[in-house]
Motif scaffolding. Structure first.
Motif, PDB file in Angstrom:
ATOM      1  N   THR A  24       0.835  -1.204   0.000  1.00  0.00           N
ATOM      2  CA  THR A  24       0.000   0.000   0.000  1.00  0.00           C
ATOM      3  C   THR A  24       0.869   1.253   0.000  1.00  0.00           C
ATOM      4  O   THR A  24       0.599   2.217  -0.744  1.00  0.00           O
ATOM      5  CB  THR A  24      -0.934   0.002   1.227  1.00  0.00           C
ATOM      6  N   LEU A  25       1.919   1.258   0.802  1.00  0.00           N
ATOM      7  CA  LEU A  25       2.844   2.394   0.837  1.00  0.00           C
ATOM      8  C   LEU A  25       3.495   2.601  -0.525  1.00  0.00           C
ATOM      9  O   LEU A  25       3.599   3.733  -1.012  1.00  0.00           O
ATOM     10  CB  LEU A  25       3.930   2.158   1.888  1.00  0.00           C
ATOM     11  N   LEU A  26       3.920   1.506  -1.136  1.00  0.00           N
ATOM     12  CA  LEU A  26       4.600   1.597  -2.431  1.00  0.00           C
ATOM     13  C   LEU A  26       3.658   2.110  -3.518  1.00  0.00           C
ATOM     14  O   LEU A  26       4.029   2.947  -4.345  1.00  0.00           O
ATOM     15  CB  LEU A  26       5.150   0.213  -2.807  1.00  0.00           C
ATOM     16  N   ASN A  27       2.434   1.653  -3.498  1.00  0.00           N
ATOM     17  CA  ASN A  27       1.461   2.072  -4.513  1.00  0.00           C
ATOM     18  C   ASN A  27       1.099   3.554  -4.392  1.00  0.00           C
ATOM     19  O   ASN A  27       0.844   4.229  -5.393  1.00  0.00           O
ATOM     20  CB  ASN A  27       0.191   1.222  -4.403  1.00  0.00           C
ATOM     21  N   LYS A  28       1.080   4.048  -3.160  1.00  0.00           N
ATOM     22  CA  LYS A  28       0.657   5.432  -2.931  1.00  0.00           C
ATOM     23  C   LYS A  28       1.787   6.448  -3.087  1.00  0.00           C
ATOM     24  O   LYS A  28       1.527   7.647  -3.228  1.00  0.00           O
ATOM     25  CB  LYS A  28       0.053   5.566  -1.523  1.00  0.00           C
ATOM     26  N   ALA A  29       3.033   5.990  -3.048  1.00  0.00           N
ATOM     27  CA  ALA A  29       4.166   6.921  -3.036  1.00  0.00           C
ATOM     28  C   ALA A  29       4.373   7.585  -4.394  1.00  0.00           C
ATOM     29  O   ALA A  29       4.372   6.920  -5.435  1.00  0.00           O
ATOM     30  CB  ALA A  29       5.437   6.177  -2.626  1.00  0.00           C
ATOM     31  N   SER A  30       4.546   8.883  -4.382  1.00  0.00           N
ATOM     32  CA  SER A  30       4.873   9.604  -5.619  1.00  0.00           C
ATOM     33  C   SER A  30       6.343   9.425  -5.975  1.00  0.00           C
ATOM     34  O   SER A  30       6.717   9.422  -7.153  1.00  0.00           O
ATOM     35  CB  SER A  30       4.566  11.098  -5.451  1.00  0.00           C
ATOM     36  N   PHE A  31       7.184   9.296  -4.961  1.00  0.00           N
ATOM     37  CA  PHE A  31       8.622   9.133  -5.143  1.00  0.00           C
ATOM     38  C   PHE A  31       9.101   8.013  -4.211  1.00  0.00           C
ATOM     39  O   PHE A  31       8.618   7.891  -3.087  1.00  0.00           O
ATOM     40  CB  PHE A  31       9.380  10.427  -4.821  1.00  0.00           C
ATOM     41  N   VAL A  32      10.063   7.230  -4.692  1.00  0.00           N
ATOM     42  CA  VAL A  32      10.611   6.131  -3.889  1.00  0.00           C
ATOM     43  C   VAL A  32      12.132   6.237  -3.891  1.00  0.00           C
ATOM     44  O   VAL A  32      12.762   6.306  -4.958  1.00  0.00           O
ATOM     45  CB  VAL A  32      10.188   4.752  -4.428  1.00  0.00           C
ATOM     46  N   ASP A  33      12.714   6.262  -2.708  1.00  0.00           N
ATOM     47  CA  ASP A  33      14.165   6.281  -2.544  1.00  0.00           C
ATOM     48  C   ASP A  33      14.580   5.027  -1.779  1.00  0.00           C
ATOM     49  O   ASP A  33      13.938   4.658  -0.787  1.00  0.00           O
ATOM     50  CB  ASP A  33      14.616   7.510  -1.755  1.00  0.00           C
ATOM     51  N   VAL A  34      15.647   4.385  -2.229  1.00  0.00           N
ATOM     52  CA  VAL A  34      16.159   3.200  -1.534  1.00  0.00           C
ATOM     53  C   VAL A  34      17.531   3.521  -0.968  1.00  0.00           C
ATOM     54  O   VAL A  34      18.443   3.931  -1.709  1.00  0.00           O
ATOM     55  CB  VAL A  34      16.254   1.982  -2.472  1.00  0.00           C
ATOM     56  N   TYR A  35      17.672   3.344   0.344  1.00  0.00           N
ATOM     57  CA  TYR A  35      18.932   3.615   1.032  1.00  0.00           C
ATOM     58  C   TYR A  35      19.557   2.284   1.450  1.00  0.00           C
ATOM     59  O   TYR A  35      19.006   1.556   2.277  1.00  0.00           O
ATOM     60  CB  TYR A  35      18.692   4.488   2.260  1.00  0.00           C
ATOM     61  N   ALA A  36      20.692   1.966   0.849  1.00  0.00           N
ATOM     62  CA  ALA A  36      21.375   0.712   1.156  1.00  0.00           C
ATOM     63  C   ALA A  36      22.877   0.975   1.161  1.00  0.00           C
ATOM     64  O   ALA A  36      23.344   2.054   0.780  1.00  0.00           O
ATOM     65  CB  ALA A  36      21.018  -0.354   0.116  1.00  0.00           C
ATOM     66  N   SER A  37      23.627  -0.018   1.578  1.00  0.00           N
ATOM     67  CA  SER A  37      25.077   0.131   1.620  1.00  0.00           C
ATOM     68  C   SER A  37      25.736  -1.169   1.190  1.00  0.00           C
ATOM     69  O   SER A  37      25.087  -2.223   1.094  1.00  0.00           O
ATOM     70  CB  SER A  37      25.543   0.516   3.029  1.00  0.00           C
ATOM     71  N   SER A  38      27.021  -1.085   0.901  1.00  0.00           N
ATOM     72  CA  SER A  38      27.818  -2.258   0.548  1.00  0.00           C
ATOM     73  C   SER A  38      27.162  -3.015  -0.617  1.00  0.00           C
ATOM     74  O   SER A  38      26.621  -2.414  -1.539  1.00  0.00           O
ATOM     75  CB  SER A  38      27.977  -3.147   1.788  1.00  0.00           C
ATOM     76  N   ALA A  39      27.195  -4.345  -0.577  1.00  0.00           N
ATOM     77  CA  ALA A  39      26.658  -5.142  -1.683  1.00  0.00           C
ATOM     78  C   ALA A  39      25.150  -5.016  -1.827  1.00  0.00           C
ATOM     79  O   ALA A  39      24.594  -5.298  -2.899  1.00  0.00           O
ATOM     80  CB  ALA A  39      27.040  -6.609  -1.496  1.00  0.00           C
ATOM     81  N   ASN A  40      24.473  -4.570  -0.775  1.00  0.00           N
ATOM     82  CA  ASN A  40      23.010  -4.419  -0.860  1.00  0.00           C
ATOM     83  C   ASN A  40      22.600  -3.370  -1.892  1.00  0.00           C
ATOM     84  O   ASN A  40      21.462  -3.381  -2.380  1.00  0.00           O
ATOM     85  CB  ASN A  40      22.438  -4.038   0.508  1.00  0.00           C
ATOM     86  N   ILE A  41      23.516  -2.469  -2.220  1.00  0.00           N
ATOM     87  CA  ILE A  41      23.222  -1.447  -3.225  1.00  0.00           C
ATOM     88  C   ILE A  41      22.884  -2.095  -4.564  1.00  0.00           C
ATOM     89  O   ILE A  41      21.994  -1.634  -5.297  1.00  0.00           O
ATOM     90  CB  ILE A  41      24.407  -0.470  -3.375  1.00  0.00           C
ATOM     91  N   TYR A  42      23.573  -3.187  -4.897  1.00  0.00           N
ATOM     92  CA  TYR A  42      23.343  -3.831  -6.194  1.00  0.00           C
ATOM     93  C   TYR A  42      21.941  -4.430  -6.274  1.00  0.00           C
ATOM     94  O   TYR A  42      21.319  -4.431  -7.345  1.00  0.00           O
ATOM     95  CB  TYR A  42      24.400  -4.901  -6.447  1.00  0.00           C
ATOM     96  N   PHE A  43      21.442  -4.919  -5.156  1.00  0.00           N
ATOM     97  CA  PHE A  43      20.072  -5.449  -5.144  1.00  0.00           C
ATOM     98  C   PHE A  43      19.057  -4.311  -5.237  1.00  0.00           C
ATOM     99  O   PHE A  43      18.009  -4.455  -5.860  1.00  0.00           O
ATOM    100  CB  PHE A  43      19.847  -6.293  -3.889  1.00  0.00           C
ATOM    101  N   ALA A  44      19.395  -3.177  -4.608  1.00  0.00           N
ATOM    102  CA  ALA A  44      18.534  -1.996  -4.735  1.00  0.00           C
ATOM    103  C   ALA A  44      18.500  -1.514  -6.182  1.00  0.00           C
ATOM    104  O   ALA A  44      17.449  -1.133  -6.704  1.00  0.00           O
ATOM    105  CB  ALA A  44      19.041  -0.888  -3.815  1.00  0.00           C
ATOM    106  N   GLN A  45      19.658  -1.549  -6.857  1.00  0.00           N
ATOM    107  CA  GLN A  45      19.711  -1.117  -8.250  1.00  0.00           C
ATOM    108  C   GLN A  45      18.959  -2.077  -9.170  1.00  0.00           C
ATOM    109  O   GLN A  45      18.357  -1.654 -10.160  1.00  0.00           O
ATOM    110  CB  GLN A  45      21.170  -0.979  -8.698  1.00  0.00           C
ATOM    111  N   ASN A  46      18.977  -3.359  -8.848  1.00  0.00           N
ATOM    112  CA  ASN A  46      18.204  -4.311  -9.636  1.00  0.00           C
ATOM    113  C   ASN A  46      16.701  -4.036  -9.488  1.00  0.00           C
ATOM    114  O   ASN A  46      15.946  -4.095 -10.462  1.00  0.00           O
ATOM    115  CB  ASN A  46      18.518  -5.739  -9.196  1.00  0.00           C
ATOM    116  N   PHE A  47      16.278  -3.719  -8.260  1.00  0.00           N
ATOM    117  CA  PHE A  47      14.886  -3.337  -8.010  1.00  0.00           C
ATOM    118  C   PHE A  47      14.549  -2.067  -8.789  1.00  0.00           C
ATOM    119  O   PHE A  47      13.470  -1.957  -9.397  1.00  0.00           O
ATOM    120  CB  PHE A  47      14.678  -3.137  -6.520  1.00  0.00           C
TER     121      PHE A  47
END
Length: 283
Positions: free
Chosen positions: A126-149
């Motif tokens: 519900t949060l994702l559907n309603k959001a006008s903008f989405v930012d993902v904050y990650a670090s280290s190798a998790n950044i690559y999974f955020a970029q894939n998303f």
């Protein structure tokens, strides 16, 4: 969750509860025939310890515990529950390596499913559907999974911002508004950066989805929704982060699929139309 996995994932056990868990894991084929008194005698714990453990497992009694063990023992294709941190040995051949890694992935996905109730996932979508903008904050190798998303979502027209370095993450958080959904990924939450980002986001009244582990200190933070990694892996003492990576990828893929499914026909048409624009020779 498979009972054996659940037993392995229990935390905050007393010494006697730990001894009982170890006994059940070592001798499940014996436990299924024991009375409470016999189980207590063989595992060197009290009967009250047995029922405390049963309560922690959310089971209705010893018979329910024994039934779950029987189901586990009777599974035709039951995979051995292996050490997530050290799933292979120096003697393993290539076939054993591939089979054991599959077992790690299977156990991780099941553990991730069990850690996240349907209601938690629904609130997140519900949060994702309603959001006008989405930012993902990650670090280290998790950044690559955020970029894939980010890549997956952009294919269906939903733009995702993934700031990488500390300055850009802080700047994105400072620029966020109540129309933003911030997805903050931190497995253990022990670093200062995630806490600082959360503080800035809250000041701007941004919506926050926290992805962390069940023992993370960030769980005390006030956020709009939380998803949990499979917490099966030691943070340092391991061969690699097989389980943590698989768990995060699975969670991001679940978010993508749920968002896609919210307007299935529209998203599918958008994706195919824009692929056609990029590749006009495709049919």
């Amino acid at each position: 969750m498979n009972l054996i996995l659940k037993l392995k994932n229990l935390d905050k056990l007393t010494t006697s509860e730990k001894a009982l868990v170890d006994y059940i894991l070592d001798f499940p084929e014996k436990v299924i025939y024991f009375s409470p008194k016999e189980l207590a005698e063989h595992s060197f714990v009290s009967i009250s310890t047995i029922y405390r453990l049963i309560n922690k497992l959310d089971l209705d009694g010893l018979n329910a515990l024994k039934l779950a063990l029987v189901n586990y023992l009777n599974e035709d294709n039951a995979e051995k529950i292996i050490d997530i941190d050290f799933p292979i040995s120096a003697e393993d051949n290539q076939y054993a390596l591939t089979k054991k890694l599959k077992t790690v992935y299977d156990q991780t996905i099941q553990s991730t499913i069990d850690a996240n109730h349907v209601e938690m996932m629904a609130a997140t979508i519900t949060l994702l559907n309603k959001a006008s903008f989405v930012d993902v904050y990650a670090s280290s190798a998790n950044i690559y999974f955020a970029q894939n998303f980010q890549f997956q979502m952009q294919e269906i027209g939903k733009r995702i911002n993934v700031p990488i370095d500390d300055y850009m993450q802080n700047l994105s958080a400072a620029n966020s508004t109540p129309d933003h959904l911030a997805i903050v990924v931190s497995y253990e939450g022990r670093g200062s950066s995630a806490k600082k980002i959360l503080k800035i986001l809250k000041k701007n009244n941004s919506k926050i989805l926290l992805i962390t582990s069940k023992n993370s200190p960030l769980l005390t933070e006030e956020v709009d929704s939380t998803l949990l990694f499979a917490s099966m892996e030691n943070h340092y003492n391991k061969i690699s982060s097989f389980s943590t990576r698989m768990s995060l990828m699975y969670l991001f893929d679940c978010l993508y699929l749920a968002f896609f499914n919210h307007d299935y026909e529209k998203n599918l048409a958008y994706k195919l139309e824009h692929y056609q624009k990029m590749n006009p020779d495709l049919r």
